[in-house]
Design an enzyme around this catalytic site. Structure first.
Site, PDB file in Angstrom:
ATOM      1  N   LYS A 115      23.361  22.469 -40.474  1.00 50.20           N
ATOM      2  CA  LYS A 115      24.444  22.747 -40.183  1.00 50.20           C
ATOM      3  C   LYS A 115      25.344  23.202 -41.155  1.00 50.20           C
ATOM      4  CE  LYS A 115      28.025  20.282 -39.121  1.00 50.20           C
ATOM      5  NZ  LYS A 115      28.975  19.356 -39.077  1.00 50.20           N
ATOM      6  N   ASP A 133      28.534  22.365 -34.472  1.00 48.96           N
ATOM      7  CA  ASP A 133      29.021  21.268 -34.449  1.00 48.96           C
ATOM      8  C   ASP A 133      29.269  20.532 -33.143  1.00 48.96           C
ATOM      9  OD1 ASP A 133      31.335  22.468 -33.865  1.00 48.96           O
ATOM     10  OD2 ASP A 133      32.438  21.758 -35.371  1.00 48.96           O
TER      11      ASP A 133
END
Ligand code: SF4
Length: 214
Positions: A115, A133
Site C-alpha cells: 500500500k 487503505d
C-alpha cells in the site's frame, strides 16, 4: 462506474494526497508513519521531524530516542523510529539518496508494504495505482465494488478491473477523501450522497429502518 467517477470528479476535482512533503523521501516516510493514525497527526509530527532533521543524513544519524520523542503521538513509535533510520540508511547506501521508481526496492524497505509503495509510486511518479487503505476499503464494500470478506489485494484488483487505468491514481485520492469526509465509518452523510441508488450499505440500512417502522 461512470456515475461514481462523475460524482467524485464533481466532489473532488483536484483530489490529492493530504500528507505534507517537499522532498521525495519525506513523502515515503510520511506514508510509512501514517499506519494506524491520521494524516493530520502525521503532518503535525513531520513538520517538526523534517525541520529538526532536514536531510536524509541527519535522519540516519539521529538517535532513535530523539526520533521517538518527536514521533510519539503517532503510536508504535519504537518500530516507526527504527524504520525512519533504516529507510534513510537504505536510500543513502543503495539509491544515491533518491526514492526510485522501483516497486521491488520500495517494498524491500523496512516498514514499506504494498500500500505504501502504491501511494509513493502514484504521487511521485504518476504510476497508475490504487492504494487500498481503511477508507478505500470501506467505501468500496459499501458501494458493492468489493465484498466485505475481500482482503486489500482483492479489493485493489476489483477496483482496477472496474475502472479505467488512466483514472486509478485520481480515483485513489477521491476514494480516500470521500471515505474520510463524506462516507465516514460512523454516521456517513447518506442524505446528501448522490450514490444512494447504487449503494448496498444504504439500501440495507433503509430496509432495516422500513421493517422497524412496520
Ligand atoms: Fe456512503 Fe451513504 Fe453514500 Fe452509501 S449512500 S456511499 S454509505 S455516504
Amino acid at each position: 462506474m461512470n456515475e461514481i467517477l462523475n460524482y467524485f470528479n464533481q466532489l473532488y476535482p483536484s483530489a490529492h494526497c493530504e500528507l505534507l512533503y517537499t522532498k521525495d523521501y519525506e513523502l515515503l516516510l510520511a506514508v510509512m508513519l501514517s499506519a494506524q493514525t491520521t494524516d493530520k497527526r502525521v503532518n503535525q509530527v513531520t513538520t517538526i521531524l523534517f525541520h529538526t532533521y532536514p536531510t536524509l543524513e541527519d535522519l540516519r544519524d539521529a538517535s532513535i530516542e530523539d526520533i521517538i520523542n518527536i514521533i510519539r503521538p503517532l503510536g508504535t513509535w519504537s518500530r516507526k523510529a527504527q524504520n525512519i533510520h533504516d529507510i534513510a540508511s537504505a536510500l543513502l547506501e543503495q539509491s544515491h539518496g533518491v526514492v526510485p521508481n522501483d516497486r521491488t526496492f520500495l517494498e524491500g524497505l523496512n516498514g514499506v508494504g504494498h500500500k505504501t509503495a502504491n501511494v509513493v509510486l502514484n504521487n511521485l511518479f504518476g504510476e497508475p495505482c490504487i492504494a487500498v487503505d481503511t477508507h478505500v476499503a470501506r467505501v468500496s464494500t459499501r458501494l458493492g465494488l468489493a465484498k466485505q470478506s475481500d482482503n486489500v489485494k482483492q479489493i485493489e484488483s476489483k477496483l482496477m478491473k472496474k475502472f479505467p487505468k488512466d483514472q486509478w491514481g485520481r480515483l485513489h485520492h477521491q476514494l480516500v477523501l470521500f471515505g474520510r469526509y463524506h462516507c465516514k465509518a460512523s454516521k456517513p452523510q447518506c442524505d446528501s450522497c448522490q450514490l444512494q441508488s447504487m449503494c448496498c450499505w444504504y439500501k440495507k440500512q433503509y430496509q432495516k429502518a422500513k421493517k422497524a417502522s412496520c
